[in-house]
Structures are given as C-alpha cells and as structure tokens.
Design a protein around this motif. Sequence first.
Motif, PDB file in Angstrom:
ATOM      1  N   TYR A 112     -76.730  26.911  25.495  1.00  9.90           N
ATOM      2  CA  TYR A 112     -75.279  26.863  25.430  1.00  9.90           C
ATOM      3  C   TYR A 112     -74.746  25.512  25.919  1.00  9.90           C
ATOM      4  O   TYR A 112     -73.608  25.152  25.628  1.00  9.90           O
ATOM      5  CB  TYR A 112     -74.666  27.984  26.274  1.00  9.90           C
ATOM      6  CG  TYR A 112     -74.590  29.324  25.569  1.00  9.90           C
ATOM      7  CD1 TYR A 112     -75.684  29.837  24.868  1.00  9.90           C
ATOM      8  CD2 TYR A 112     -73.429  30.082  25.598  1.00  9.90           C
ATOM      9  CE1 TYR A 112     -75.620  31.061  24.233  1.00  9.90           C
ATOM     10  CE2 TYR A 112     -73.353  31.310  24.961  1.00  9.90           C
ATOM     11  CZ  TYR A 112     -74.447  31.794  24.281  1.00  9.90           C
ATOM     12  OH  TYR A 112     -74.375  33.009  23.642  1.00  9.90           O
ATOM     13  N   PHE A 113     -75.574  24.776  26.675  1.00 11.13           N
ATOM     14  CA  PHE A 113     -75.173  23.472  27.214  1.00 11.13           C
ATOM     15  C   PHE A 113     -75.596  22.330  26.297  1.00 11.13           C
ATOM     16  O   PHE A 113     -74.898  21.320  26.207  1.00 11.13           O
ATOM     17  CB  PHE A 113     -75.800  23.299  28.600  1.00 11.13           C
ATOM     18  CG  PHE A 113     -75.619  21.930  29.199  1.00 11.13           C
ATOM     19  CD1 PHE A 113     -74.361  21.461  29.544  1.00 11.13           C
ATOM     20  CD2 PHE A 113     -76.718  21.114  29.441  1.00 11.13           C
ATOM     21  CE1 PHE A 113     -74.203  20.200  30.108  1.00 11.13           C
ATOM     22  CE2 PHE A 113     -76.565  19.857  29.999  1.00 11.13           C
ATOM     23  CZ  PHE A 113     -75.302  19.399  30.331  1.00 11.13           C
ATOM     24  N   TYR A 114     -76.750  22.481  25.643  1.00 11.70           N
ATOM     25  CA  TYR A 114     -77.233  21.423  24.760  1.00 11.70           C
ATOM     26  C   TYR A 114     -77.761  22.043  23.480  1.00 11.70           C
ATOM     27  O   TYR A 114     -78.569  22.969  23.512  1.00 11.70           O
ATOM     28  CB  TYR A 114     -78.341  20.601  25.432  1.00 11.70           C
ATOM     29  CG  TYR A 114     -78.794  19.432  24.581  1.00 11.70           C
ATOM     30  CD1 TYR A 114     -78.025  18.276  24.514  1.00 11.70           C
ATOM     31  CD2 TYR A 114     -79.954  19.507  23.819  1.00 11.70           C
ATOM     32  CE1 TYR A 114     -78.409  17.212  23.720  1.00 11.70           C
ATOM     33  CE2 TYR A 114     -80.351  18.449  23.021  1.00 11.70           C
ATOM     34  CZ  TYR A 114     -79.581  17.303  22.967  1.00 11.70           C
ATOM     35  OH  TYR A 114     -79.951  16.259  22.173  1.00 11.70           O
ATOM     36  N   ASP A 115     -77.285  21.538  22.350  1.00 12.86           N
ATOM     37  CA  ASP A 115     -77.702  22.015  21.031  1.00 12.86           C
ATOM     38  C   ASP A 115     -78.792  21.086  20.520  1.00 12.86           C
ATOM     39  O   ASP A 115     -78.521  19.953  20.100  1.00 12.86           O
ATOM     40  CB  ASP A 115     -76.491  22.018  20.090  1.00 12.86           C
ATOM     41  CG  ASP A 115     -76.817  22.610  18.716  1.00 12.86           C
ATOM     42  OD1 ASP A 115     -77.991  22.555  18.296  1.00 12.86           O
ATOM     43  OD2 ASP A 115     -75.888  23.112  18.062  1.00 12.86           O
ATOM     44  N   ALA A 116     -80.039  21.554  20.575  1.00 13.90           N
ATOM     45  CA  ALA A 116     -81.163  20.704  20.181  1.00 13.90           C
ATOM     46  C   ALA A 116     -81.148  20.395  18.693  1.00 13.90           C
ATOM     47  O   ALA A 116     -81.577  19.315  18.274  1.00 13.90           O
ATOM     48  CB  ALA A 116     -82.477  21.377  20.574  1.00 13.90           C
ATOM     49  N   ASP A 117     -80.669  21.325  17.885  1.00 16.69           N
ATOM     50  CA  ASP A 117     -80.648  21.084  16.442  1.00 16.69           C
ATOM     51  C   ASP A 117     -79.637  19.996  16.082  1.00 16.69           C
ATOM     52  O   ASP A 117     -79.914  19.124  15.251  1.00 16.69           O
ATOM     53  CB  ASP A 117     -80.315  22.382  15.703  1.00 16.69           C
ATOM     54  CG  ASP A 117     -81.409  23.433  15.860  1.00 16.69           C
ATOM     55  OD1 ASP A 117     -82.591  23.041  15.984  1.00 16.69           O
ATOM     56  OD2 ASP A 117     -81.089  24.632  15.882  1.00 16.69           O
ATOM     57  N   ALA A 118     -78.459  20.063  16.725  1.00 20.51           N
ATOM     58  CA  ALA A 118     -77.425  19.057  16.453  1.00 20.51           C
ATOM     59  C   ALA A 118     -77.626  17.794  17.283  1.00 20.51           C
ATOM     60  O   ALA A 118     -77.036  16.752  16.984  1.00 20.51           O
ATOM     61  CB  ALA A 118     -76.041  19.645  16.726  1.00 20.51           C
TER      62      ALA A 118
END
Length: 731
Positions: A112-118
């Motif tokens: 929820y803090f970091y979007d690895a895909d984006a």
Amino acid sequence: MTSPPDSTVPRHMTPEDDAGRAPPRVEYKFSHVTTGRYLPTPGKAPGWPFADIGLWMIDAGASADDWIAELVDWRREHLVRIGYDDANYRRPELQWAQRNFVHAQMMVEDRYFYDADAGRYTVDRYLDDLEARFGGVDSVLVWFVYPNIGIDDRNKTDLAHDLPGGLEGLRGAVADFHRRGVRVFLPTMPWDHGTRPPERSDWDAVAALAKAVGADGVNGDTYNGVPRAFFDAGEALGHPLVLQPESTISAEEALIWNVQSWGKKAPDGPVPPVAKFKWLEPRHMINYENRWGRDRTHDLQYVFFNGIGYNAWENVWGIWNQFTARDAEILRRIAAIYRQFAPLLVSMDWRPYAPTLQSGVFASRFPGAGSVLWTIVNRHESALDGEQITVTHAEGRRYYDLWNGVELSPRIDGARAVLAFALEPRGFGALLALDADPASTGLDAFLAAARERAATSLQSLSDRWRSLPQRLVEIAPTAAAPAAPEGMVTIPAGDFDFAVGGIEIEGNHWDGVDVQYPWEDSARRNHRRRMRMRAFHIDRHPVTNAQFQAFLADSGWRPSDPHNFLRHWQNGAPPAGWDGKPVTWVALEDARAYAQWAGKRLPREWEWQYAAQGGDGRRYPWGDEWREDAVPHPNRGRTLGAPDDVDAHPAGASPFGVLDLVGNVWQWTDEYRDEHTRAAILRGGSGYRPRASHWYFPQAYRLDQHGKYLLMAPSKDRSGCVGFRCVVDAS
C-alpha cells in the motif's frame, strides 16, 4: 529575604503548601528507585488464599486520594533527582509530539506504500486505508532495515540510500506524508556493528539522513532512551528532532530530551495502571505498542485511561496483524476525542483514578481553562448504565457525553452534579464539562459525528482475528526437454517428503508467519507434504557472471530500475577472476529475465530442495553431518568478499550431483504475495555471517529450513549474497 520563584521551574516541581493537608489513611511511601514503565496501583491486593480468586476485593477508590497525594510528593522529588528541565517540552518546534496520538510503524515493503509494478510510492493509498479503517495516523515510522539487514554488508544507512529513487525518492514520500499532516520518524539501532563500517557516528549519520529527507524524528530501536548525542546532532544541523525510544527509559534524565517514547506490556489487572513517564511529565507522549496483540481492548483502555497514544502497528516484519473491526473502531473514537481536545490531554493537573460511582469503572480527569475532560473505562464484562460519576458543579456549566455525542442533564445535588450514561461491556466513555458556549468551541460538529459513530455499538462489530491469505506467484512451464541441456542435471521423478520451516526470528508459531503453500489454508512456520515429483532438469551450479554477461550481450536486456544492478562489476564486465563465480546483485526480476532468455525458469522451492536432498531426508546435500570442506570458508568480517567459484567444492554435491547448493550464495526460488507484502523464498544460505547481533538475517544451511526475504523494489532487493540457478521441464 527569599528570592522570587524561578518562572522556568515546571509547575509540577513547585512545592505546595501542605500545612492543611490531612494525614493519609493509607501510606504508600513510594521509593525514589521506583522503576519500570508503570506505577504501583492503589488498592490492596488480597493475599493467600485469595490472591488469584479474590481480585474483586481490591478497592482502588478507597485510597486513591492518598495515592495521588503521595505520588505528587514522589514526583517532585524524583524530578529533582534527575535534574529535570522541561525546556524541550516548551519548544514550539517539538510540541507536535504532544499531539502525536496515533503512530504507526510501517514497512517500506508494504504494497500500500509502494507499488512495485508502477515503480512509485503510493502514500495516499496507504493513508487512505488507515483513515477508512481506524481514522488515520498522526505519524509514521518508515522502517527500511530489519528483518532483511544482514543479508549482505549494507548497513542501516546504506539501506535508506537503496530505496527506490534513493534519498530523493524517500524525500518525496516524506513530503507526501507532510502534505497529509502526518509526521515521519526514521529508525536507528545500536546493534548494527557487523555490517559495513559507517563513515561517521550513528547520531551524525541519522541526523543528516533525517535532514536530507525532511523527517521529523528518530525512533531508537531497542534503545532504553535515545542518547542525547542524537538530539544534539539534529540541533547542530539546525534540524530539531523528536526522539522516540522503543524500550523503557532507564536513565530517567533522558526524559528531558526524549519527548516521546513507546510503551508496552501494561499489566492487565482489575485496576488499570498509570504510565510512570506520563505522570512525571504530563506532556510526554507515549505511543503504546502491542505488535502481536489480537484483542487490543486492554491496550486501548490503558491508553485512554492515561491519555496517551497508540502505535497502530499492523505490518510486523511482513507478517500482517490487522486490527479487528471492533478494535479499529475503538481506536477511531479515541483518536477523534484526542484530536478534538488535545490541549486538555497535556494538562499539568491530570488526575488518574478520579472518583466514580460504580465498581470496575475508572476515570482520569484532565482539567483546563473553562473545561474538564474525563476519560472513562469499564473493566467489567457487563454493560453498565445509570449514574457513573459525580463532579463539582457551577452555575451555567454544561455536560456532554463525548463518546455518544449527546448533552447530559445532570442531577444537581448541592454543589455536585451527578451524571448518568451507558458503558458497554469492557467499554469506554468520555465526559466534558464546559463553561463556555458550545457554539464557540466547534463542539456541535464533533457531537454530531460522535452520535453517528455511536449508532453502531462496539459489541456489534466483529472481534474475530484472521491471518491474511497468501498467493504463490505462478511460474510458466518451459518447453519440455527429453534430456538434460548442457550444464544441467536430470532429477528423476519420485516420491518426496517436502518438509521445511521458516527461520524468521519473530512470530513464534502464530498463524500468518512464514508462507502459505497452495495446499495450506493459511501461512504458518512449519510445513510438510508428501509429493509426487515429476522429472526436471536443473543447473548443476548457480548461474555465473560469465553466463550472465553472455545473456546481456545477446539480449541487450537492461533493468528499468538499474540501482545496484551488477554492482560488483567493473566497466560493464565481471572483475578479473570472477567469471566462474555465481552472479549476484541481481533482483528476482533480473533472474527471471535471464531464465526466459535461456528457455528456462526459476525452480519451485520443492524442486530446489528435492534436487539438493534426494529422497532420504538428509540435513545437508552431502549427508546429515556438517562438513567444512563442502562449503566456502565463512566470512565473519564487516565487508563482503568474493564468493567461491561454483565448482570449488565437489564434496558439497547432492545425491544427484548438483553443486554449490549451500553456503556460497543464497538462491532465488518462489515468490509469495498477500494484500500487503511480497516475499521471496531464498534457499541455501551464504558465506557471509555478520557478527555482533542476533537480529541479522539468519542463515539457513539445513535443507529443512528456508529464508523469507521481503521484497520492495529491485534497487533494494538486489544483494551481494543472492544468486540463482534455473530449471527446465523434462518430457
């Protein structure tokens, strides 16, 4: 002739005129060496044979006035003994800590803090979720260190630089928190002395890091009071820091510069305890934490009774321990009251154990100019209705039930007002006495919101806890090969007892620890399954630097996030003499790209273990006893050296002839995901064994153990001690 009183002496240190004070009926005689987080409670506990069954006999109210009077004396003496100075509590730039009611330790790996895909920070998504579930937070501790630290020689500050986007990326995330009114702490810990030596002292490094990214405070992991050096380092940089130790302040003069702290392990008896440091300095904010708690009712009653804050910690080292619906709603209602009446909660005239009328009901009184707040808890399992409290009355004074959002009509008994309201089982209440016009205080809007919240009883909300389900990431099969390709070994079909356990340092055997295999209904530490294994081909040894260089030359592939990619290479090539060593500083994404280019895939964990163990359940690839000649010599220094060549230890071969399985570099296998965390299973351990702390990422040389490595982004995930080998499906 006497000197005028010094106006800088805190009021709670100023001697009182005790000439008219009645002698106590019960003497407590508090010692100046009273230690621990909590003060002894009023009321006498019964002795044998009623010690366990007669707790109902404790009458805290009967001696509470004497308890308070003697504790006021004790406080004055105790503050003198520590040379107390309250200057830091009067500094405007540090006073935000006094309103830091809901704090959250958070993992940078939280999805929820970091979007690895984006490839971007998603602070709004993280905060929106907390606001929806329990009303949001006032501060966060952005945690980027344990449990991954020690996988290689990167120290705690290095790991901050390895976050996506480096310090500039972290600074942007901090700015996003600030835009939402949320303060940010960074961690430090005294135990990191086995990794790469830092260029400067801990305090100078952490203060500089905090200034560089705009953080507001420093959390001292395992510190019994963060040392003054950290405070002074921030001052020297013109960047004042709020210090927040995890553990109990032991050298109590540290209360002077630690204007916050954590609390934990409050005794859960019939009488709620008082937080010692809140009593010594009512402006000292404590954030109580119970990271593994599943029923937080006692936590929240203790917090509310003391007028202190809570650490809403749910992502505990990648293990998700979510608030139940009931606990989340309790915290929402407490936080709403705290934020509305924040000045009263730091009242220097705070009085715990204010008189109440019903057994098992405890109140604290927080007086201010023209208003008084009472926080109230019902320790009984039964609902209580009717008259609860009697207070001093004055003409025109009005009373409000803040928990339920209604004005109360008191029964006036001479100079006293008697107030009636309902308390749920193990419930909460809050009372406000107000001399001013409520319209001028913004009270009406608060009461309307409180009424809306109270329309749903706490008892109607679920108190059931459940672990978060995990999903194993799929791996696409390869084209089937009838024989082992060059450099690979065929592993024949057969029956296999797959038995393995996670070596996470914390979490005991609780549900949700480690991973959830597809045949399990929840994550747990230990796993066992009888499996019918299909034949497959596996690399005889891990992929080497030379092989990876050929992949790059042929494919032209480059990672979208290049930080730390092949960090050990020089001028785009392996160092001299490294061709035959396992490639490292490759993320899981990098390893998958190589495997796809080679027409291979990464192994399932059970395939890796079967290739290493065979069918006899041996502890190591070569047998049941450890052999020093079968693995590289361990590196116990503070910096990484070169791994051994992949064919340097033929004695370490498995029953199938697979080499370099244990003790050289960890090897990527499966990835697991839940709603909040991604993690990879690492096998085989490495030769790097940092000393000086038991908190470093533990080794897993035994074949019935695996490591769980939290994933965030390639920049941070890449390690000098993690490589990989590949598999091809057999026809």
